[in-house]
Design a protein around this motif. Structure first.
Motif, PDB file in Angstrom:
ATOM      1  N   ASP A 182     -10.592   0.804 -14.112  1.00  0.00           N
ATOM      2  CA  ASP A 182     -10.968  -0.199 -13.129  1.00  0.00           C
ATOM      3  C   ASP A 182     -10.091  -0.036 -11.892  1.00  0.00           C
ATOM      4  OD1 ASP A 182     -10.544  -3.057 -11.870  1.00  0.00           O
ATOM      5  OD2 ASP A 182     -12.464  -3.101 -12.914  1.00  0.00           O
ATOM      6  N   VAL A 183     -10.723   0.304 -10.776  1.00  0.00           N
ATOM      7  CA  VAL A 183      -9.963   0.630  -9.574  1.00  0.00           C
ATOM      8  C   VAL A 183      -9.167  -0.573  -9.069  1.00  0.00           C
ATOM      9  CG1 VAL A 183     -10.160   1.303  -7.150  1.00  0.00           C
ATOM     10  CG2 VAL A 183     -11.500   2.499  -8.884  1.00  0.00           C
ATOM     11  N   LEU A 184      -9.789  -1.722  -8.997  1.00  0.00           N
ATOM     12  CA  LEU A 184      -9.100  -2.882  -8.447  1.00  0.00           C
ATOM     13  C   LEU A 184      -7.967  -3.340  -9.352  1.00  0.00           C
ATOM     14  CD1 LEU A 184     -12.061  -4.919  -6.919  1.00  0.00           C
ATOM     15  CD2 LEU A 184     -10.504  -3.307  -5.812  1.00  0.00           C
ATOM     16  N   ASP A 185      -8.141  -3.178 -10.649  1.00  0.00           N
ATOM     17  CA  ASP A 185      -7.056  -3.513 -11.576  1.00  0.00           C
ATOM     18  C   ASP A 185      -5.876  -2.569 -11.357  1.00  0.00           C
ATOM     19  OD1 ASP A 185      -5.918  -4.854 -14.003  1.00  0.00           O
ATOM     20  OD2 ASP A 185      -6.098  -2.834 -14.823  1.00  0.00           O
ATOM     21  N   LEU A 186      -6.186  -1.288 -11.169  1.00  0.00           N
ATOM     22  CA  LEU A 186      -5.113  -0.324 -10.935  1.00  0.00           C
ATOM     23  C   LEU A 186      -4.442  -0.572  -9.587  1.00  0.00           C
ATOM     24  CD1 LEU A 186      -3.532   2.108 -11.883  1.00  0.00           C
ATOM     25  CD2 LEU A 186      -5.329   3.596 -10.960  1.00  0.00           C
ATOM     26  N   VAL A 187      -5.209  -0.983  -8.579  1.00  0.00           N
ATOM     27  CA  VAL A 187      -4.612  -1.338  -7.288  1.00  0.00           C
ATOM     28  C   VAL A 187      -3.563  -2.422  -7.474  1.00  0.00           C
ATOM     29  CG1 VAL A 187      -5.082  -2.530  -5.101  1.00  0.00           C
ATOM     30  CG2 VAL A 187      -6.537  -0.631  -5.819  1.00  0.00           C
TER      31      VAL A 187
ATOM     32  N   LEU B 134      -0.412  -0.949  -9.233  1.00  0.00           N
ATOM     33  CA  LEU B 134       0.374  -0.061  -8.394  1.00  0.00           C
ATOM     34  C   LEU B 134       1.118  -0.833  -7.306  1.00  0.00           C
ATOM     35  CD1 LEU B 134      -2.074   2.968  -7.987  1.00  0.00           C
ATOM     36  CD2 LEU B 134       0.002   2.871  -9.374  1.00  0.00           C
ATOM     37  N   LYS B 135       0.448  -1.856  -6.735  1.00  0.00           N
ATOM     38  CA  LYS B 135       1.111  -2.676  -5.727  1.00  0.00           C
ATOM     39  C   LYS B 135       2.273  -3.448  -6.337  1.00  0.00           C
ATOM     40  CE  LYS B 135      -1.242  -4.767  -2.518  1.00  0.00           C
ATOM     41  NZ  LYS B 135      -2.256  -5.609  -1.804  1.00  0.00           N
ATOM     42  N   ALA B 136       2.093  -3.964  -7.536  1.00  0.00           N
ATOM     43  CA  ALA B 136       3.169  -4.698  -8.206  1.00  0.00           C
ATOM     44  C   ALA B 136       4.355  -3.788  -8.498  1.00  0.00           C
ATOM     45  CB  ALA B 136       2.649  -5.330  -9.495  1.00  0.00           C
ATOM     46  N   ALA B 137       4.076  -2.506  -8.748  1.00  0.00           N
ATOM     47  CA  ALA B 137       5.144  -1.543  -9.029  1.00  0.00           C
ATOM     48  C   ALA B 137       5.722  -0.929  -7.763  1.00  0.00           C
ATOM     49  CB  ALA B 137       4.615  -0.436  -9.942  1.00  0.00           C
TER      50      ALA B 137
ATOM     51  N   MET C 240     -21.440  10.308   5.205  1.00  0.00           N
ATOM     52  CA  MET C 240     -20.619   9.314   4.522  1.00  0.00           C
ATOM     53  C   MET C 240     -19.526   8.836   5.471  1.00  0.00           C
ATOM     54  SD  MET C 240     -19.989  11.022   0.765  1.00  0.00           S
ATOM     55  CE  MET C 240     -19.027   9.615   0.221  1.00  0.00           C
ATOM     56  N   ASP C 241     -19.407   7.508   5.602  1.00  0.00           N
ATOM     57  CA  ASP C 241     -18.291   6.922   6.335  1.00  0.00           C
ATOM     58  C   ASP C 241     -17.335   6.329   5.311  1.00  0.00           C
ATOM     59  OD1 ASP C 241     -19.626   7.609   8.620  1.00  0.00           O
ATOM     60  OD2 ASP C 241     -20.282   5.578   9.102  1.00  0.00           O
ATOM     61  N   ILE C 242     -16.073   6.727   5.392  1.00  0.00           N
ATOM     62  CA  ILE C 242     -15.083   6.331   4.389  1.00  0.00           C
ATOM     63  C   ILE C 242     -13.892   5.672   5.071  1.00  0.00           C
ATOM     64  CG2 ILE C 242     -13.572   7.130   2.520  1.00  0.00           C
ATOM     65  CD1 ILE C 242     -15.491   9.472   2.117  1.00  0.00           C
ATOM     66  N   PHE C 243     -13.555   4.483   4.615  1.00  0.00           N
ATOM     67  CA  PHE C 243     -12.384   3.776   5.125  1.00  0.00           C
ATOM     68  C   PHE C 243     -11.194   4.125   4.249  1.00  0.00           C
ATOM     69  CE2 PHE C 243      -9.728  -0.141   5.503  1.00  0.00           C
ATOM     70  CZ  PHE C 243      -9.425  -0.015   6.846  1.00  0.00           C
ATOM     71  N   VAL C 244     -10.146   4.621   4.887  1.00  0.00           N
ATOM     72  CA  VAL C 244      -8.955   5.092   4.178  1.00  0.00           C
ATOM     73  C   VAL C 244      -7.801   4.149   4.496  1.00  0.00           C
ATOM     74  CG1 VAL C 244      -7.326   7.001   3.945  1.00  0.00           C
ATOM     75  CG2 VAL C 244      -9.768   7.470   4.230  1.00  0.00           C
ATOM     76  N   GLU C 245      -7.317   3.450   3.471  1.00  0.00           N
ATOM     77  CA  GLU C 245      -6.315   2.406   3.659  1.00  0.00           C
ATOM     78  C   GLU C 245      -5.038   2.729   2.882  1.00  0.00           C
ATOM     79  OE1 GLU C 245      -5.991  -2.481   3.209  1.00  0.00           O
ATOM     80  OE2 GLU C 245      -7.654  -1.371   2.308  1.00  0.00           O
ATOM     81  N   PRO C 246      -3.926   2.953   3.577  1.00  0.00           N
ATOM     82  CA  PRO C 246      -2.681   3.234   2.861  1.00  0.00           C
ATOM     83  C   PRO C 246      -2.079   1.968   2.271  1.00  0.00           C
ATOM     84  CG  PRO C 246      -2.248   3.143   5.206  1.00  0.00           C
ATOM     85  CD  PRO C 246      -3.735   2.965   5.040  1.00  0.00           C
ATOM     86  N   MET C 247      -1.591   2.062   1.057  1.00  0.00           N
ATOM     87  CA  MET C 247      -0.890   0.966   0.394  1.00  0.00           C
ATOM     88  C   MET C 247       0.539   1.441   0.150  1.00  0.00           C
ATOM     89  SD  MET C 247      -3.212  -1.412  -0.021  1.00  0.00           S
ATOM     90  CE  MET C 247      -4.983  -1.664  -0.168  1.00  0.00           C
ATOM     91  N   LEU C 248       1.439   0.988   0.985  1.00  0.00           N
ATOM     92  CA  LEU C 248       2.810   1.464   0.937  1.00  0.00           C
ATOM     93  C   LEU C 248       3.730   0.446   0.263  1.00  0.00           C
ATOM     94  CD1 LEU C 248       3.005   2.875   4.570  1.00  0.00           C
ATOM     95  CD2 LEU C 248       2.667   4.161   2.450  1.00  0.00           C
ATOM     96  N   PRO C 249       4.801   0.917  -0.383  1.00  0.00           N
ATOM     97  CA  PRO C 249       5.759  -0.016  -0.974  1.00  0.00           C
ATOM     98  C   PRO C 249       6.351  -0.917   0.102  1.00  0.00           C
ATOM     99  CG  PRO C 249       6.193   2.239  -1.704  1.00  0.00           C
ATOM    100  CD  PRO C 249       5.187   2.322  -0.600  1.00  0.00           C
TER     101      PRO C 249
END
Length: 285
Positions: free
Chosen positions: A6-11, A14-17, A114-123
């Motif tokens: 599950d992508v959103l669960d993994l998001v 990973l954010k919590a870590a 295909m249009d793809i939105f790329v969003e960085p999730m940084l610590p």
């Protein structure tokens, strides 16, 4: 790649870590494409697709390139992967950016778009505060409200009650924080200045600040240089720390320091060259 995760669960995990990754989302498709609008994937810094699906080789190269760039500068981007004839109609070349959209060529026979939105999730950026002074405590409190991971280091016996921080260290033996963005402030104000400053200089960071007057910093510099600390390391210390906003109270001084850190932190994300903190006429400590 683990599409079943599950992508959103993994998001969330990973954010919590506090682990860096990119969330890529397909926002529009035209004609035949392997993935459809709404498809998502998690991309790790090494280019591995950890979970999800955004299509095969037609989209992979351009998306991974955009992911690397996003992790490097911290900015989201929108990429449009189109067949060559459509790019020609638009008058753009692969790799060109227009109106906030980066264009890439679709090499696959399907010739879809295909249009793809790329969003960085940084610590979270890491702020290390050394000291138990009122300014140190104000810094720790304000920085947490701004989303920093705060480490507060000082002998515990100096605190009337234990302060709030993400990490508390008894003394100045900190070790290197994990975050890629690190900022260090010494606010001992007479209690272990030299030991704290030596520990601070052992941490690689984008900013080193000392809460104290230029005169005090000059004396500490002379002492530390005599003890073998490199001049280049001492030159990195901003003293007194903070922008000159006429600050007087501990809370105002903390605000001036955090403002200066924000200037340093955000310079690269605004497309500017990293900025060196400038001297301030404000005296403290």
């Amino acid at each position: 790649m683990t599409a079943h995760v599950d992508v959103l669960d993994l998001v969330s995990r990973l954010k919590a870590a506090d682990e860096p990754f990119v969330l890529a989302t397909v926002v529009r498709t035209v004609s035949v494409t392997a993935a459809k609008a709404g498809a998502k994937a998690i991309i790790r810094p090494d280019g591995r697709v950890e979970a999800g699906w955004i299509g095969g080789g037609c989209a992979r190269g351009a998306t991974l390139k955009a992911a690397r760039e996003a992790l490097a500068d911290g900015r989201s981007r929108l990429i449009s992967i189109q067949p060559e004839d459509l790019l020609d109609e638009l008058g753009v070349k692969p790799g060109e950016q227009r109106a906030g959209v980066k264009f890439a060529k679709n090499m696959c026979p399907s010739q879809g778009t295909m249009d793809i939105f790329v969003e960085p999730m940084l610590p979270r950026p890491s702020l290390v505060v050394l000291g138990s002074s009122p300014v140190a405590l104000a810094l720790a409190g304000q920085a947490r409200q701004l989303g920093f991971h705060v480490t507060l280091a000082a002998p515990f016996g100096e605190f009337a009650e234990m302060p709030e921080a993400d990490r508390l260290v008894d003394g100045f033996g900190i070790g290197a924080p994990q975050s890629a963005q690190r900022f260090v402030v010494v606010s001992t104000q007479g209690k272990g200045d030299e030991a704290a400053l030596r520990a601070a200089l052992g941490i690689e960071a984008g900013y080193h600040g000392f809460v104290g007057s230029r005169r005090k910093m000059a004396a500490l510099r002379q002492s530390l240089a005599g003890a073998g600390v490199a001049a280049e390391a001492l030159d990195r210390v901003k003293a007194p720390a903070g922008l000159d906003i006429g600050a007087i109270t501990p809370e105002e001084i903390a605000l001036s320091i955090l403002a200066e850190i924000v200037v340093v932190r955000r310079a690269g994300q605004r497309g500017e060259a990293p900025r060196e903190p400038q001297g301030s006429s404000r005296k403290s400590g």
